[in-house]
Design a protein around this motif. Structure first.
Motif, PDB file in Angstrom:
ATOM      1  N   LEU B  61      60.773  -4.412  54.283  1.00 22.30           N
ATOM      2  CA  LEU B  61      62.186  -4.741  54.092  1.00 22.30           C
ATOM      3  C   LEU B  61      62.384  -6.250  54.177  1.00 22.30           C
ATOM      4  O   LEU B  61      63.147  -6.835  53.418  1.00 22.30           O
ATOM      5  CB  LEU B  61      63.042  -4.031  55.146  1.00 22.30           C
ATOM      6  CG  LEU B  61      63.025  -2.506  55.070  1.00 22.30           C
ATOM      7  CD1 LEU B  61      63.954  -1.908  56.124  1.00 22.30           C
ATOM      8  CD2 LEU B  61      63.439  -2.030  53.679  1.00 22.30           C
ATOM      9  N   ARG B  62      61.680  -6.865  55.126  1.00 23.42           N
ATOM     10  CA  ARG B  62      61.835  -8.302  55.285  1.00 23.42           C
ATOM     11  C   ARG B  62      61.370  -9.024  54.026  1.00 23.42           C
ATOM     12  O   ARG B  62      62.018  -9.953  53.548  1.00 23.42           O
ATOM     13  CB  ARG B  62      61.032  -8.776  56.502  1.00 23.42           C
ATOM     14  CG  ARG B  62      61.640 -10.004  57.148  1.00 23.42           C
ATOM     15  CD  ARG B  62      60.966 -10.307  58.481  1.00 23.42           C
ATOM     16  NE  ARG B  62      60.542  -9.090  59.129  1.00 23.42           N
ATOM     17  CZ  ARG B  62      59.373  -8.905  59.772  1.00 23.42           C
ATOM     18  NH1 ARG B  62      58.541  -9.821  59.869  1.00 23.42           N
ATOM     19  NH2 ARG B  62      59.039  -7.772  60.328  1.00 23.42           N
ATOM     20  N   SER B  63      60.247  -8.577  53.483  1.00 22.10           N
ATOM     21  CA  SER B  63      59.700  -9.336  52.353  1.00 22.10           C
ATOM     22  C   SER B  63      60.528  -9.129  51.080  1.00 22.10           C
ATOM     23  O   SER B  63      60.555  -9.988  50.222  1.00 22.10           O
ATOM     24  CB  SER B  63      58.242  -8.987  52.158  1.00 22.10           C
ATOM     25  OG  SER B  63      58.079  -8.229  51.009  1.00 22.10           O
ATOM     26  N   TYR B  64      61.215  -7.986  50.988  1.00 19.99           N
ATOM     27  CA  TYR B  64      62.059  -7.760  49.805  1.00 19.99           C
ATOM     28  C   TYR B  64      63.531  -8.043  50.117  1.00 19.99           C
ATOM     29  O   TYR B  64      64.419  -7.543  49.439  1.00 19.99           O
ATOM     30  CB  TYR B  64      61.914  -6.321  49.307  1.00 19.99           C
ATOM     31  CG  TYR B  64      60.669  -6.073  48.480  1.00 19.99           C
ATOM     32  CD1 TYR B  64      60.444  -6.785  47.302  1.00 19.99           C
ATOM     33  CD2 TYR B  64      59.720  -5.122  48.859  1.00 19.99           C
ATOM     34  CE1 TYR B  64      59.317  -6.547  46.540  1.00 19.99           C
ATOM     35  CE2 TYR B  64      58.579  -4.886  48.103  1.00 19.99           C
ATOM     36  CZ  TYR B  64      58.386  -5.599  46.948  1.00 19.99           C
ATOM     37  OH  TYR B  64      57.271  -5.357  46.196  1.00 19.99           O
ATOM     38  N   ARG B  65      63.807  -8.862  51.149  1.00 20.16           N
ATOM     39  CA  ARG B  65      65.198  -8.986  51.601  1.00 20.16           C
ATOM     40  C   ARG B  65      66.135  -9.525  50.525  1.00 20.16           C
ATOM     41  O   ARG B  65      67.278  -9.085  50.428  1.00 20.16           O
ATOM     42  CB  ARG B  65      65.289  -9.826  52.877  1.00 20.16           C
ATOM     43  CG  ARG B  65      64.801 -11.257  52.727  1.00 20.16           C
ATOM     44  CD  ARG B  65      64.775 -11.966  54.085  1.00 20.16           C
ATOM     45  NE  ARG B  65      64.256 -13.310  53.932  1.00 20.16           N
ATOM     46  CZ  ARG B  65      62.950 -13.590  53.871  1.00 20.16           C
ATOM     47  NH1 ARG B  65      62.054 -12.618  53.977  1.00 20.16           N
ATOM     48  NH2 ARG B  65      62.541 -14.833  53.697  1.00 20.16           N
ATOM     49  N   ILE B  66      65.624 -10.429  49.676  1.00 24.65           N
ATOM     50  CA  ILE B  66      66.516 -10.985  48.645  1.00 24.65           C
ATOM     51  C   ILE B  66      66.887  -9.908  47.635  1.00 24.65           C
ATOM     52  O   ILE B  66      68.051  -9.736  47.286  1.00 24.65           O
ATOM     53  CB  ILE B  66      65.840 -12.191  47.945  1.00 24.65           C
ATOM     54  CG1 ILE B  66      65.585 -13.288  48.984  1.00 24.65           C
ATOM     55  CG2 ILE B  66      66.720 -12.711  46.822  1.00 24.65           C
ATOM     56  CD1 ILE B  66      64.778 -14.451  48.471  1.00 24.65           C
ATOM     57  N   VAL B  67      65.876  -9.147  47.203  1.00 24.50           N
ATOM     58  CA  VAL B  67      66.131  -8.047  46.274  1.00 24.50           C
ATOM     59  C   VAL B  67      67.114  -7.067  46.899  1.00 24.50           C
ATOM     60  O   VAL B  67      68.083  -6.631  46.273  1.00 24.50           O
ATOM     61  CB  VAL B  67      64.810  -7.298  45.968  1.00 24.50           C
ATOM     62  CG1 VAL B  67      65.073  -6.165  44.998  1.00 24.50           C
ATOM     63  CG2 VAL B  67      63.770  -8.249  45.429  1.00 24.50           C
ATOM     64  N   LEU B  68      66.875  -6.738  48.158  1.00 23.60           N
ATOM     65  CA  LEU B  68      67.712  -5.743  48.823  1.00 23.60           C
ATOM     66  C   LEU B  68      69.139  -6.248  49.002  1.00 23.60           C
ATOM     67  O   LEU B  68      70.089  -5.493  48.829  1.00 23.60           O
ATOM     68  CB  LEU B  68      67.098  -5.381  50.185  1.00 23.60           C
ATOM     69  CG  LEU B  68      65.760  -4.630  50.082  1.00 23.60           C
ATOM     70  CD1 LEU B  68      65.094  -4.516  51.438  1.00 23.60           C
ATOM     71  CD2 LEU B  68      65.982  -3.246  49.479  1.00 23.60           C
ATOM     72  N   ALA B  69      69.283  -7.532  49.315  1.00 26.36           N
ATOM     73  CA  ALA B  69      70.626  -8.077  49.501  1.00 26.36           C
ATOM     74  C   ALA B  69      71.413  -7.979  48.200  1.00 26.36           C
ATOM     75  O   ALA B  69      72.593  -7.606  48.196  1.00 26.36           O
ATOM     76  CB  ALA B  69      70.537  -9.533  49.963  1.00 26.36           C
ATOM     77  N   VAL B  70      70.750  -8.289  47.090  1.00 23.67           N
ATOM     78  CA  VAL B  70      71.434  -8.204  45.799  1.00 23.67           C
ATOM     79  C   VAL B  70      71.794  -6.755  45.488  1.00 23.67           C
ATOM     80  O   VAL B  70      72.916  -6.448  45.062  1.00 23.67           O
ATOM     81  CB  VAL B  70      70.550  -8.801  44.681  1.00 23.67           C
ATOM     82  CG1 VAL B  70      71.175  -8.551  43.318  1.00 23.67           C
ATOM     83  CG2 VAL B  70      70.342 -10.290  44.917  1.00 23.67           C
ATOM     84  N   LEU B  71      70.839  -5.860  45.751  1.00 24.59           N
ATOM     85  CA  LEU B  71      71.121  -4.437  45.488  1.00 24.59           C
ATOM     86  C   LEU B  71      72.267  -3.944  46.356  1.00 24.59           C
ATOM     87  O   LEU B  71      73.092  -3.140  45.928  1.00 24.59           O
ATOM     88  CB  LEU B  71      69.854  -3.608  45.761  1.00 24.59           C
ATOM     89  CG  LEU B  71      68.735  -3.714  44.736  1.00 24.59           C
ATOM     90  CD1 LEU B  71      67.525  -2.913  45.199  1.00 24.59           C
ATOM     91  CD2 LEU B  71      69.193  -3.203  43.374  1.00 24.59           C
ATOM     92  N   ALA B  72      72.316  -4.422  47.612  1.00 31.72           N
ATOM     93  CA  ALA B  72      73.339  -3.940  48.538  1.00 31.72           C
ATOM     94  C   ALA B  72      74.744  -4.339  48.093  1.00 31.72           C
ATOM     95  O   ALA B  72      75.727  -3.714  48.485  1.00 31.72           O
ATOM     96  CB  ALA B  72      73.057  -4.480  49.938  1.00 31.72           C
ATOM     97  N   LEU B  73      74.837  -5.372  47.263  1.00 33.01           N
ATOM     98  CA  LEU B  73      76.146  -5.801  46.760  1.00 33.01           C
ATOM     99  C   LEU B  73      76.716  -4.798  45.753  1.00 33.01           C
ATOM    100  O   LEU B  73      77.927  -4.689  45.601  1.00 33.01           O
ATOM    101  CB  LEU B  73      76.035  -7.168  46.076  1.00 33.01           C
ATOM    102  CG  LEU B  73      75.892  -8.372  46.991  1.00 33.01           C
ATOM    103  CD1 LEU B  73      75.701  -9.632  46.150  1.00 33.01           C
ATOM    104  CD2 LEU B  73      77.127  -8.509  47.872  1.00 33.01           C
ATOM    105  N   ALA B  74      75.784  -4.085  45.082  1.00 35.17           N
ATOM    106  CA  ALA B  74      76.217  -3.235  43.968  1.00 35.17           C
ATOM    107  C   ALA B  74      77.302  -2.239  44.378  1.00 35.17           C
ATOM    108  O   ALA B  74      78.313  -2.107  43.673  1.00 35.17           O
ATOM    109  CB  ALA B  74      75.015  -2.528  43.351  1.00 35.17           C
TER     110      ALA B  74
END
Lengths: 234, 236, 190
Positions: B61-74
């Motif tokens: 999760l930490r390493s994909y945090r940028i991807v996840l943050a963007v996805l979480a905006l959706a």
């Protein structure tokens, strides 16, 4: 025996090679010198059919190299300037294996050749190292090992020492001496003869695409400044 | 960032071909149904894959945090409405489920790339794809991996050189043009040198292929991968 | 040695196209690591990889370049934006669908520019042909990227399109820069 006969090659309007004739016996240690643009690199790239001549021939033991580039490139191993751009793998052993893999050899033979080649340049312990983590001198030796894994009769090195510090330079040259002593023909293309002239059997100078001097290095040194090459003794 | 780590876990000992097929099968299955039970199931499955690679979910999760943050905006973007009530829950939840499907895929791909050296994937590609395409893509992958750090260093050097000469003050268009041209020139010079080196080393269509060994333990993984790939066809 | 008789050398022209594809894949990866923030949006240099691959290499080898880029990323090399990797990112990263779009875009640009598998010298491509080829590539990137994004995020298509709209003028600017580079003669003889 490599025999170059009246070799001519034009690039644009320039006669890069203007009738070069030369024979290099097996096991000779030969220096090929000349100022920039004299045709040195173009000449050696004809030896293993990387370039095709406009006229004239290159033969290795009587076979025209353009008829059988595989044999030419196996018998004449070549190491270029900028070793970093000629590696195909990220780690040492994987890179050295590239040539033998292309020859379709079996894995046991490939491993044997890789081990032998790395031992010859004292990099047996670095087989699994990342090439980018090695020093410039070590990288030059990996490039030499990559050529040696083809088990060539001749090793051609095009400006192999550019950018190396003095100890790295000595180390590469000492390994070349050892290879020459074992009977491998060595051809070094360079414009910088420091530390080299005492090691070689022969010096060939090119100027504007022609051989202008061909003698044992000790006899040739006095003439070099006239050809735009620095006398390594000064 | 996650990258290959040497080890001897179950995942490390599998053949890259079975791992690759499993990974693709899993990705197809995971995105097939945006429903909560399916999501729970695929996430549990993905956690098993992480366990097989001895990889902590938190590290992923930490390493994909940028991807996840963007996805979480959706889901927020989906929920926003142009008029009252200004935020609608249903589309937000729908979006959350869609985005949630991706999490297990990220987990499984992390398990793959920490347990598989790039050269193994390259070997798998070269062996799975027959003939010239396999050779081009296999050797090509090895070369791209080898050259990427050099080209990246080139690009950064070019950028720094433009900065050093006061490029900041120039219009964006000029800066980008200079950066692209200089980087491309260096890249093409490297290409010329590489092609001569490859030819000198007898670059051939039919080399000895890199060694890979399919083991007994690979068959169940392969079977599960295929089952997952066709699972969307089975109605749930 | 008997084995040497059967060595099937890759011909010189193919080696040249292959190494260009390899280096353009590496360049795409390198450019993906640099971006210039302009206010809220990010000016990514990645599309230049697709533009040059299509213009210099044609549909087949341009496609190979972008395919190699995707494959090494899937294999774990940190080549996607911000040094990420993995199939998960290709599917789900904010640029996931756009990565696949770049691959198809390079093929489309190459096919329009060269109208055949073998690439012509870039100097022989007229400006209108280049404009059409690269515009089509950009259109393809969005035609794949926006629906992909809608599917991944569960957003309605129109909303996904609205989110990506600010990037379109930037991509057209990059397109103009790419053509200016070709016209500037920087790639003559390549």
């Amino acid at each position: 025996m490599i025999e170059v006969s009246d070799l001519r090659y034009r690039y644009g309007d320039v006669d890069v090679l203007d009738g070069v004739t030369l024979s290099i016996p097996d096991g000779q240690y030969c220096l090929l010198v000349g100022p920039n643009g004299s045709g040195k690199t173009t000449l050696v790239r004809h030896l293993n059919a990387l370039l095709t001549p406009d006229a004239g021939t290159v033969t290795v033991d009587g076979t025209d190299v353009t008829d059988d580039p595989v044999v030419a490139r196996t018998r004449i191993g070549m190491v270029f300037q900028h070793p970093r751009d000629q590696f195909v793998a990220a780690t040492v052993a994987a890179d050295v294996a590239f040539g033998p893999e292309n020859l379709g050899l079996d894995r046991v033979e490939i491993d044997r050749r890789v081990d032998t080649a790395l031992d010859a340049v004292d990099l047996g312990d670095a087989a699994e190292s990342r090439i980018d983590a090695l020093s410039g001198g070590e990288q030059a030796r990996v490039a030499i090992a990559g050529a040696l894994a083809m088990e060539p009769d001749y090793l051609v090195l095009d400006e192999p020492l550019v950018g190396l510090d003095w100890p790295a330079r000595q180390s590469v040259l000492d390994h070349l001496d050892a290879l020459a002593a074992d009977g491998t023909g060595v051809i070094v293309v360079t414009h910088d003869l420091r530390d080299l002239h005492e090691r070689a059997d022969r010096l060939v100078a090119l100027h504007e695409g022609q051989v202008v001097l061909d003698a044992p290095p000790a006899e040739a040194l006095d003439t070099l400044p006239d050809l735009g090459i620095r006398d390594p003794r000064c | 960032m996650l990258s290959y780590r040497p080890g001897s876990t179950v995942a490390h000992r599998l053949d890259p071909r079975s791992k690759l097929l499993f990974q693709f099968g899993f990705a197809i299955a995971a995105v097939a149904h945006p429903t909560l039970p399916w999501l729970v199931g695929t996430t549990a499955f993905a956690l098993c894959a992480l366990a097989a690679a001895r990889l902590s979910p938190l590290a992923v999760l930490r390493s994909y945090r940028i991807v996840l943050a963007v996805l979480a905006l959706a889901p927020f973007v989906a929920g926003v409405a142009p008029g009252p009530p200004w935020f609608r829950v249903d589309p937000a939840l729908r979006s959350a489920l869609h985005v949630g499907r991706i999490l297990p895929v990220l987990l499984v791909s992390a398990a793959y790339l920490t347990s598989t050296p790039v050269r193994d994937t390259r070997a798998a590609v070269q062996r799975l794809i027959p003939g010239k395409p396999g050779q081009i893509l296999g050797i090509g992958m090895a070369l791209v991996v080898r050259l990427f750090p050099l080209v990246l260093a080139d690009v950064r050097e070019v950028r720094d050189a433009i900065h050093a000469r006061g490029g900041e003050a120039r219009p964006l268009r000029d800066r980008v043009r200079l950066l692209a041209v200089r980087s491309l020139e260096r890249t093409l010079d490297r290409s010329d040198r590489l092609s001569v080196a490859l030819r000198a080393r007898c670059f051939a269509w039919n080399p000895t292929l890199p060694p890979l060994a399919f083991d007994r333990r690979d068959y169940p993984v392969l079977a599960v991968g295929i089952a997952l790939a066709v699972s969307p066809l089975v109605s749930v | 040695m008997a084995t040497e008789q059967s060595v099937d050398l890759v011909d010189d022209e193919t080696v040249g196209l292959f190494t260009k594809a390899v280096l353009l894949a590496a360049l795409t990866a390198g450019l993906a690591q640099l971006s210039i923030p302009i206010g809220p949006v990010v000016f990514s240099l990645q599309p230049f990889g697709m533009f040059f691959a299509g213009l210099l290499l044609g549909p087949l080898w341009g496609g190979v370049a972008l395919l190699l880029y995707l494959l090494v990323g899937i294999a774990g090399a940190p080549v996607f934006s911000n040094g990420t990797a993995g199939i998960g990112y290709v599917i789900a990263g904010k640029t996931g669908g756009f990565l696949v779009g770049f691959l198809v875009g390079a093929v489309v640009a190459g096919a329009i520019a060269h109208r055949g598998i073998a690439p012509k010298p870039v100097a022989d491509l007229s400006v209108p042909v280049q404009v059409v080829a690269l515009t089509a590539a950009v259109a393809v990137v969005y035609a794949i990227g926006i629906p992909w994004m809608a599917v991944v995020t569960g957003l309605p298509f129109a909303r996904a399109a609205a989110l990506m709209a600010p990037y379109i003028p930037l991509d057209l600017l990059k397109l103009g820069i790419a053509i200016a580079i070709v016209q500037g003669g920087y790639l003559a003889g390549r």
